[in-house]
Design a protein around this motif. Structure first.
Motif, PDB file in Angstrom:
ATOM      1  N   HIS A 165       0.839  -1.193   0.000  1.00 51.45           N
ATOM      2  CA  HIS A 165       0.000   0.000   0.000  1.00 51.45           C
ATOM      3  C   HIS A 165       0.878   1.249   0.000  1.00 51.45           C
ATOM      4  O   HIS A 165       1.711   1.418  -0.871  1.00 51.45           O
ATOM      5  CB  HIS A 165      -0.975  -0.043   1.183  1.00 51.45           C
ATOM      6  N   GLU A 166       0.745   2.133   0.971  1.00 52.28           N
ATOM      7  CA  GLU A 166       1.497   3.385   0.985  1.00 52.28           C
ATOM      8  C   GLU A 166       2.795   3.300   1.770  1.00 52.28           C
ATOM      9  O   GLU A 166       3.519   4.289   1.879  1.00 52.28           O
ATOM     10  CB  GLU A 166       0.617   4.510   1.571  1.00 52.28           C
ATOM     11  N   SER A 167       3.097   2.148   2.343  1.00 49.75           N
ATOM     12  CA  SER A 167       4.331   2.007   3.102  1.00 49.75           C
ATOM     13  C   SER A 167       5.542   2.034   2.165  1.00 49.75           C
ATOM     14  O   SER A 167       5.441   1.721   0.977  1.00 49.75           O
ATOM     15  CB  SER A 167       4.330   0.689   3.873  1.00 49.75           C
ATOM     16  N   ALA A 168       6.702   2.396   2.704  1.00 45.85           N
ATOM     17  CA  ALA A 168       7.926   2.375   1.917  1.00 45.85           C
ATOM     18  C   ALA A 168       8.220   0.941   1.485  1.00 45.85           C
ATOM     19  O   ALA A 168       8.119   0.013   2.293  1.00 45.85           O
ATOM     20  CB  ALA A 168       9.084   2.927   2.741  1.00 45.85           C
ATOM     21  N   PRO A 169       8.558   0.724   0.228  1.00 43.15           N
ATOM     22  CA  PRO A 169       8.808  -0.638  -0.234  1.00 43.15           C
ATOM     23  C   PRO A 169      10.025  -1.260   0.436  1.00 43.15           C
ATOM     24  O   PRO A 169      10.980  -0.567   0.796  1.00 43.15           O
ATOM     25  CB  PRO A 169       9.036  -0.463  -1.746  1.00 43.15           C
ATOM     26  N   GLN A 170       9.977  -2.563   0.603  1.00 45.02           N
ATOM     27  CA  GLN A 170      11.101  -3.323   1.137  1.00 45.02           C
ATOM     28  C   GLN A 170      11.930  -3.841  -0.037  1.00 45.02           C
ATOM     29  O   GLN A 170      11.370  -4.343  -1.023  1.00 45.02           O
ATOM     30  CB  GLN A 170      10.602  -4.488   1.982  1.00 45.02           C
ATOM     31  N   LEU A 171      13.265  -3.726   0.042  1.00 45.38           N
ATOM     32  CA  LEU A 171      14.116  -4.039  -1.101  1.00 45.38           C
ATOM     33  C   LEU A 171      15.295  -4.910  -0.696  1.00 45.38           C
ATOM     34  O   LEU A 171      15.931  -4.671   0.331  1.00 45.38           O
ATOM     35  CB  LEU A 171      14.641  -2.739  -1.725  1.00 45.38           C
ATOM     36  N   ARG A 172      15.583  -5.911  -1.526  1.00 47.59           N
ATOM     37  CA  ARG A 172      16.840  -6.650  -1.483  1.00 47.59           C
ATOM     38  C   ARG A 172      17.488  -6.444  -2.839  1.00 47.59           C
ATOM     39  O   ARG A 172      16.915  -6.797  -3.878  1.00 47.59           O
ATOM     40  CB  ARG A 172      16.607  -8.145  -1.220  1.00 47.59           C
ATOM     41  N   HIS A 173      18.700  -5.889  -2.855  1.00 49.46           N
ATOM     42  CA  HIS A 173      19.330  -5.477  -4.105  1.00 49.46           C
ATOM     43  C   HIS A 173      20.831  -5.654  -3.965  1.00 49.46           C
ATOM     44  O   HIS A 173      21.459  -5.018  -3.121  1.00 49.46           O
ATOM     45  CB  HIS A 173      18.975  -4.009  -4.381  1.00 49.46           C
ATOM     46  N   GLU A 174      21.400  -6.530  -4.777  1.00 45.87           N
ATOM     47  CA  GLU A 174      22.818  -6.849  -4.595  1.00 45.87           C
ATOM     48  C   GLU A 174      23.469  -7.194  -5.933  1.00 45.87           C
ATOM     49  O   GLU A 174      22.865  -7.853  -6.788  1.00 45.87           O
ATOM     50  CB  GLU A 174      22.951  -8.034  -3.639  1.00 45.87           C
ATOM     51  N   LEU A 175      24.708  -6.727  -6.103  1.00 48.72           N
ATOM     52  CA  LEU A 175      25.489  -7.051  -7.292  1.00 48.72           C
ATOM     53  C   LEU A 175      25.993  -8.478  -7.158  1.00 48.72           C
ATOM     54  O   LEU A 175      26.846  -8.769  -6.327  1.00 48.72           O
ATOM     55  CB  LEU A 175      26.657  -6.080  -7.435  1.00 48.72           C
ATOM     56  N   VAL A 176      25.467  -9.375  -7.981  1.00 48.80           N
ATOM     57  CA  VAL A 176      25.776 -10.800  -7.807  1.00 48.80           C
ATOM     58  C   VAL A 176      26.281 -11.465  -9.071  1.00 48.80           C
ATOM     59  O   VAL A 176      26.686 -12.610  -9.042  1.00 48.80           O
ATOM     60  CB  VAL A 176      24.534 -11.572  -7.314  1.00 48.80           C
ATOM     61  N   SER A 177      26.228 -10.779 -10.194  1.00 42.27           N
ATOM     62  CA  SER A 177      26.650 -11.335 -11.479  1.00 42.27           C
ATOM     63  C   SER A 177      25.864 -12.610 -11.772  1.00 42.27           C
ATOM     64  O   SER A 177      24.671 -12.553 -12.032  1.00 42.27           O
ATOM     65  CB  SER A 177      28.149 -11.586 -11.490  1.00 42.27           C
ATOM     66  N   ALA A 178      26.502 -13.777 -11.673  1.00 40.07           N
ATOM     67  CA  ALA A 178      25.828 -15.026 -12.049  1.00 40.07           C
ATOM     68  C   ALA A 178      25.157 -15.729 -10.879  1.00 40.07           C
ATOM     69  O   ALA A 178      24.673 -16.844 -11.020  1.00 40.07           O
ATOM     70  CB  ALA A 178      26.837 -15.971 -12.710  1.00 40.07           C
ATOM     71  N   GLY A 179      25.091 -15.102  -9.702  1.00 45.27           N
ATOM     72  CA  GLY A 179      24.555 -15.781  -8.530  1.00 45.27           C
ATOM     73  C   GLY A 179      23.084 -15.559  -8.261  1.00 45.27           C
ATOM     74  O   GLY A 179      22.564 -16.021  -7.234  1.00 45.27           O
ATOM     75  N   ALA A 180      22.378 -14.875  -9.153  1.00 44.26           N
ATOM     76  CA  ALA A 180      20.975 -14.528  -8.892  1.00 44.26           C
ATOM     77  C   ALA A 180      20.081 -15.754  -8.745  1.00 44.26           C
ATOM     78  O   ALA A 180      19.115 -15.737  -7.976  1.00 44.26           O
ATOM     79  CB  ALA A 180      20.438 -13.634 -10.008  1.00 44.26           C
ATOM     80  N   SER A 181      20.380 -16.825  -9.454  1.00 46.09           N
ATOM     81  CA  SER A 181      19.520 -18.011  -9.408  1.00 46.09           C
ATOM     82  C   SER A 181      19.450 -18.627  -8.011  1.00 46.09           C
ATOM     83  O   SER A 181      18.447 -19.249  -7.649  1.00 46.09           O
ATOM     84  CB  SER A 181      20.011 -19.061 -10.412  1.00 46.09           C
ATOM     85  N   GLN A 182      20.495 -18.449  -7.224  1.00 41.25           N
ATOM     86  CA  GLN A 182      20.517 -19.010  -5.877  1.00 41.25           C
ATOM     87  C   GLN A 182      19.885 -18.086  -4.847  1.00 41.25           C
ATOM     88  O   GLN A 182      19.474 -18.538  -3.776  1.00 41.25           O
ATOM     89  CB  GLN A 182      21.962 -19.316  -5.467  1.00 41.25           C
ATOM     90  N   LEU A 183      19.792 -16.802  -5.163  1.00 40.10           N
ATOM     91  CA  LEU A 183      19.301 -15.833  -4.187  1.00 40.10           C
ATOM     92  C   LEU A 183      17.841 -15.436  -4.382  1.00 40.10           C
ATOM     93  O   LEU A 183      17.160 -15.073  -3.427  1.00 40.10           O
ATOM     94  CB  LEU A 183      20.154 -14.559  -4.259  1.00 40.10           C
ATOM     95  N   LEU A 184      17.376 -15.491  -5.610  1.00 41.43           N
ATOM     96  CA  LEU A 184      16.089 -14.892  -5.964  1.00 41.43           C
ATOM     97  C   LEU A 184      14.924 -15.404  -5.112  1.00 41.43           C
ATOM     98  O   LEU A 184      14.239 -14.624  -4.440  1.00 41.43           O
ATOM     99  CB  LEU A 184      15.811 -15.129  -7.448  1.00 41.43           C
ATOM    100  N   LEU A 185      14.663 -16.688  -5.132  1.00 41.45           N
ATOM    101  CA  LEU A 185      13.503 -17.224  -4.409  1.00 41.45           C
ATOM    102  C   LEU A 185      13.655 -17.129  -2.892  1.00 41.45           C
ATOM    103  O   LEU A 185      12.671 -16.807  -2.197  1.00 41.45           O
ATOM    104  CB  LEU A 185      13.231 -18.660  -4.856  1.00 41.45           C
TER     105      LEU A 185
END
Length: 244
Positions: free
Chosen positions: A21-41
């Motif tokens: 809703h109007e709350s500040a969004p929660q974010l996870r954001h990291e430079l991972v190159s090829a590691g996104a598949s392990q972190l995403l879910l």
């Protein structure tokens, strides 16, 4: 109350955001190159747990569909397809450049310049850039409007006529090659801005408000370039290398 989950893996960053809703969004954001598949879910699960929510509580799931890194774009789209199908949720596809444009308009430097039209240009590899022109919104509550399609071209072929602001990774990678036919003042350049799930969220909020979500079976990556790699001969021509 609107709940949106946003995902982007179209670049070297893995990015997940949750809007409540109007709350500040929660974010996870990291430079991972090829590691996104392990972190995403796991990141999706962590954000939902922290907010005391379940995936089925979302109104929609937004995802960056590119253009960008082919493997990363496919990863993000496939992950959202799985999540949306399992919960029968609609999806909101967002292009990378639109998300960056939405983020750019929130920066202090951009607000200070107040350009009427601007360009987002990002590195497309293979000595090319993805770029698009935008018209700034009339109010801070609105998002910029893309003027035409997203283009793929050599850096020298970017069209900067009538443009007074330029942003994106294309600046950092190609520098002066973007300014063959036009110059832009240094305080109207932003080489550091990159895509994140916050930009995806901003675009998704507008899409949801306008009832522009779609069925997950219509979700697909945006491939501006059909060809992923150059042949050896093409690389020799493009980069001036002689064959051995």
């Amino acid at each position: 109350m609107t709940h949106l989950l946003a995902i982007d893996t179209s670049s070297a960053w893995c990015s997940v955001a949750l809007s409540m809703h109007e709350s500040a969004p929660q974010l996870r954001h990291e430079l991972v190159s090829a590691g996104a598949s392990q972190l995403l879910l796991p990141w999706v699960e962590d954000l939902l747990q922290d907010a005391n929510l379940q995936l089925k509580d979302m109104d929609a799931i937004a995802v960056g569909i590119g253009p960008g890194a082919f493997t990363g774009v496919r990863l993000g789209v496939a992950a959202v397809q799985g999540l949306a199908i399992s919960t029968n949720l609609p999806v909101i596809p967002v292009t990378s450049l639109d998300a960056i444009a939405a983020q750019l308009c929130k920066t202090q430097q951009f607000k200070k310049k107040q350009p009427q039209c601007f360009v987002i240009a990002i590195d497309a590899r293979m000595d090319e850039i993805y770029w698009a022109k935008y018209q700034s919104a009339e109010s801070i509550s609105e998002l910029p409007r893309r003027l035409g399609d997203i283009h793929l071209s050599k850096p020298e072929d970017i069209q900067l006529g009538g443009i007074h602001y330029l942003a994106g990774s294309g600046l950092k990678v190609f520098g002066e090659r973007l300014f063959v036919n036009r110059t832009i003042s240094s305080d109207a350049l932003d080489a550091d801005i990159s895509i994140s799930a916050i930009g995806i969220l901003e675009c998704a909020k507008r899409a949801l408000k306008n009832n522009q979500q779609c069925d997950v079976h219509h979700l697909a990556p945006l491939y501006v370039r059909d060809k992923v790699a150059l042949t050896t001969h093409e690389r020799e021509i493009a980069f001036g290398k002689s064959s051995s």
